[in-house]
Design an enzyme around this catalytic site. Structure first.
Site, PDB file in Angstrom:
ATOM      1  N   ASP A 181       0.825  -1.219   0.000  1.00 59.68           N
ATOM      2  CA  ASP A 181       0.000   0.000   0.000  1.00 59.68           C
ATOM      3  C   ASP A 181       0.857   1.265   0.000  1.00 59.68           C
ATOM      4  O   ASP A 181       0.458   2.287   0.547  1.00 59.68           O
ATOM      5  CB  ASP A 181      -0.956   0.029   1.207  1.00 59.68           C
ATOM      6  N   HIS A 211      -4.642  -2.594  -6.559  1.00 56.26           N
ATOM      7  CA  HIS A 211      -4.254  -1.234  -6.898  1.00 56.26           C
ATOM      8  C   HIS A 211      -5.369  -0.587  -7.702  1.00 56.26           C
ATOM      9  O   HIS A 211      -6.100  -1.248  -8.438  1.00 56.26           O
ATOM     10  CB  HIS A 211      -2.933  -1.203  -7.673  1.00 56.26           C
TER      11      HIS A 211
END
Length: 710
Positions: A181, A211
């Site tokens: 992340d 994503h």
């Protein structure tokens, strides 16, 4: 008490290092946690996750418990509920359900976790205070004054920075440098747009990565396995054979987005002979994982099948049904064995699946539940794969991915390997081995999974980190986090929207309290030792420990939640101790995303060292080195593994913010000089980790990147 350390630039006689802790406070290390009076102590088969600073020490603390802890790793233990009173000073209780134990449970267990029921509080408890009292006398490390010289960073163009690196290499890897992340998508997109970069590939891991990307029209796409280059015309995208894929989920969640958007992927997306994630792998994940420890995508079970050579690959689905049946039947023994050991029926499994989906987030898909209900499970899967995959006209083309990538390199084209997860989430890293994903997601793992000849083709790694608000999702140790990694799940907070909206909602006030009161001597170099004081923050909903307040406020304000699970990420300080190892192994290049967040901070912090402290005096042996109270672990020292890291506390260097000179793309003039605070932060990160910072992110758009002259 003399400090013991392991390697590095300083020894025990260095100024500010010897007698790191006040002997009057630490002699004999008498501090020890005790359960709340009247409560039943937890009994587990292993040491509980020792996040001591959040243990409720006494009955007064316990009276304020109202959290709803979930299950602890693989055990269920009995817990006595002391009280379900709201947090101290609150006007109303937080919207989390109180934990209720079933005293008549024949198995002797309950749905609650005694450790978290007695351990975690919203406010500052006596145990946190005792830890701080032991550490507050730590002498300031000399490194807190480093670097002595602040570099000046000048902006340059994409062409003169990143593209020079791309053009000098054949294989470009974009890799996470923390715990996932980190915002890798921008760098992936920038590299993929280079004219010579024709191939973008995912070469390992599975749909547990995630994503978000946008096309030129501003349309949003959420991909898990699909490479980001699918939205760029003229690029070929590959999913390699070392990946693991649930082909049904892939079609229903990812390919359908391309179909709905009218994007032709026929000649641009190719799939290798991937290992197949079946419904029983996902159910094994659900039944065998601790709360907050898994994305429930079947990663560990399918990698187990892969290593045991018992599972199926994509080619099996496209060949004869009889071979497929035999392999599924053999591989499914593990699933049936677990049901037998746990004494679970199909109905029990279905009930657990529906409970997992009860908050509206579909973590267990319908076809997985249908599999659990099916009488003939093997035949169910054969038909599922025949209808949804083999005979599905929309299923992408298949190919030998390794051959195609190799051929492209021989033609002089560039290959981009899109790294899932990160260095520290790699199963190949022993430091966090128990709380990692199941693939090797280091840069070395990417290159190995691609099967490209590293002696023939020149490769480079672009590491990506995030600051402020470096984050981790899931369980495990993370010394620089504001709260323990399982803090949110212990409150039964599964998604970001489960956080009460009014709680710690004033980010400005929370961060001001942290830097003003949490580090009371930050402007006094002789006294600032980098140890955060357990002060409290109060708002209309209650009183909170500052770490808890920052964790909640950061998750809400920055929108920090997992791309796959939507779990709140636990934020914290940029960790130079961990990044030094990342840089040693796959450095030196680093891009830092989301740095424009610093526009809203009075100060920003970086962890430059840890101090080891266990109130019980517990010592941990890691690789032959015994960590003891008072040990200092600096950036550049060997990073210990999780059993020791659970007892490590961050030593934080503070840097003045740049509120008066914001760098956000919407506010900054291109090529304007970077604020001193930004330069000081970048200088500190480069100094303590030896990295070379290529760029910083300064906004939500794909081109909101400031490239730095090298």
């Amino acid at each position: 008490m003399p400090v013991r350390r392991y390697g590095g630039r300083y020894n025990s006689s260095s100024p500010g290092v010897s007698n790191a802790l006040n002997p009057s406070r630490t002699a004999g290390w008498p501090l020890s946690p005790s359960p709340a009076t009247g409560s039943k102590p937890a009994s587990t088969h292993h040491d509980p996750v020792p996040q001591e600073a959040y243990y409720v020490k006494d009955e007064a603390d316990a009276r304020h418990q109202q959290q709803a802890p979930l299950r602890e790793p693989s055990v269920e233990v009995e817990v006595e509920i002391i009280d379900d009173e709201p947090p101290r000073g609150s006007q109303k209780p937080l919207s989390v359900a109180p934990c209720t134990a079933n005293a008549n449970n024949s198995s002797g267990g309950s749905k609650c976790n005694a450790i978290t029921a007695s351990r975690y509080t919203f406010y500052t408890n006596a145990y946190q205070k005792s830890v701080y009292e032991a550490l507050r006398s730590l002498r300031p490390l000399p490194e807190l004054q480093e670097p002595r010289r602040v570099k000046e960073y000048a902006e340059t163009s994409l062409k003169d920075s990143l593209y020079r690196i791309v053009e000098a290499h054949d294989v470009i890897m974009v890799a996470g440098a923390f715990f996932g992340d980190e915002g890798k998508g921008k760098t992936v997109d920038a590299v993929a747009r280079h004219p010579l970069c024709t191939c973008i590939a995912r070469v390992n891991s599975g749909e547990n990565a995630g994503h978000t990307v946008y096309d030129k029209a501003g349309r949003k796409f959420v991909f898990n396995l699909a490479p980001s280059g699918l939205l760029l015309p003229g690029k070929r995208n590959y999913i390699g054979p070392e990946c693991v894929m649930d082909p049904v989920s892939f079609m229903e969640k990812e390919v359908i987005q391309l179909i709905d958007a009218g994007i032709d992927y026929r000649d641009r997306l190719f799939i290798g002979n991937v290992c197949i994630v079946t419904p029983y792998h996902k159910l094994l994940d659900l039944l065998g994982s601790a709360a907050n420890s898994s994305t429930l995508k079947g990663m560990a079970p399918v990698h187990g099948s892969k290593v045991m050579k018992r599972g199926i690959r994509l080619d099996h689905i496209f060949n004869d049904d009889e071979t497929l049946r035999k392999r599924l039947e053999k591989d499914m023994d593990t699933y049936f064995g677990l049901l037998k050991v746990k004494n679970l029926s199909d109905a029990d499994v279905v009930r657990l699946c529906r409970e997992e989906n009860s908050d509206g987030v579909v973590r267990v898909p319908d076809y997985v539940i249908a599999f659990a209900q099916a009488e003939d499970k093997v035949e169910f899967l054969v038909k599922l794969y025949r209808d949804r995959v083999r005979h599905n006209p929309g299923f992408p083309a298949r190919c030998d991915v390794t051959y195609e990538l190799h051929a492209a390199l021989l033609r002089g084209e560039k290959v981009l390997l899109e790294g899932p997860q990160s260095y520290w989430l790699s199963n190949a890293r022993t430091k966090f081995w128990e709380s990692t994903t199941s693939a090797d997601t280091t840069a070395a793992g990417l290159l190995a999974a691609s099967q490209l000849n590293f002696q023939k083709f020149k490769s480079v790694v672009l590491n990506v980190h995030k600051a402020p608000g470096s984050s981790r999702v899931g369980i495990g140790a993370c010394p620089s986090s504001f709260v323990p990694q399982d803090y949110f799940s212990a409150q039964n907070i599964k998604t970001l929207r489960d956080l009460p909206s009014a709680t710690c909602a004033h980010f400005e006030a929370v961060q001001r309290t942290l830097f003003r009161d949490g580090f009371p001597h930050s402007n006094d170099k002789a006294r600032h030792n980098g140890i955060m004081a357990p002060v409290e923050y109060s708002d209309e909903t209650g009183t909170y420990n500052i770490g808890v307040a920052m964790a909640i406020a950061s998750a809400q304000h920055h929108g920090e939640c997992g791309a796959v699970t939507k779990k709140p990420r636990v934020c914290g300080f940029f960790d130079c101790v961990l990044h030094h190892e990342v840089n040693n192994i796959q450095g030196p290049y680093l891009t830092i995303s989301a740095l424009d967040r610093g526009d809203e901070y009075d100060k920003v912090g970086v962890t430059i060292a840890y101090v080891y402290y266990s109130p019980e005096g517990k010592q941990v042996d890691v690789n032959g080195h015994v960590y003891k109270n008072g040990d200092i672990i600096r950036a550049g020292d060997p990073v210990p593994s999780e059993p020791a890291l659970y007892h490590c506390h961050p030593i934080v260097k503070l840097i003045d913010g740049w509120r008066d000179n914001p760098i956000a793309a919407a506010k900054r003039r291109r090529n304007a000089p970077l604020p001193r605070g930004v330069c000081e932060l970048l200088s500190a990160i480069e100094y303590f980790t030896n990295c070379k910072i290529l760029s910083i992110g300064n906004g939500p758009n794909g081109d909101d990147i400031i490239y730095l002259r090298q």
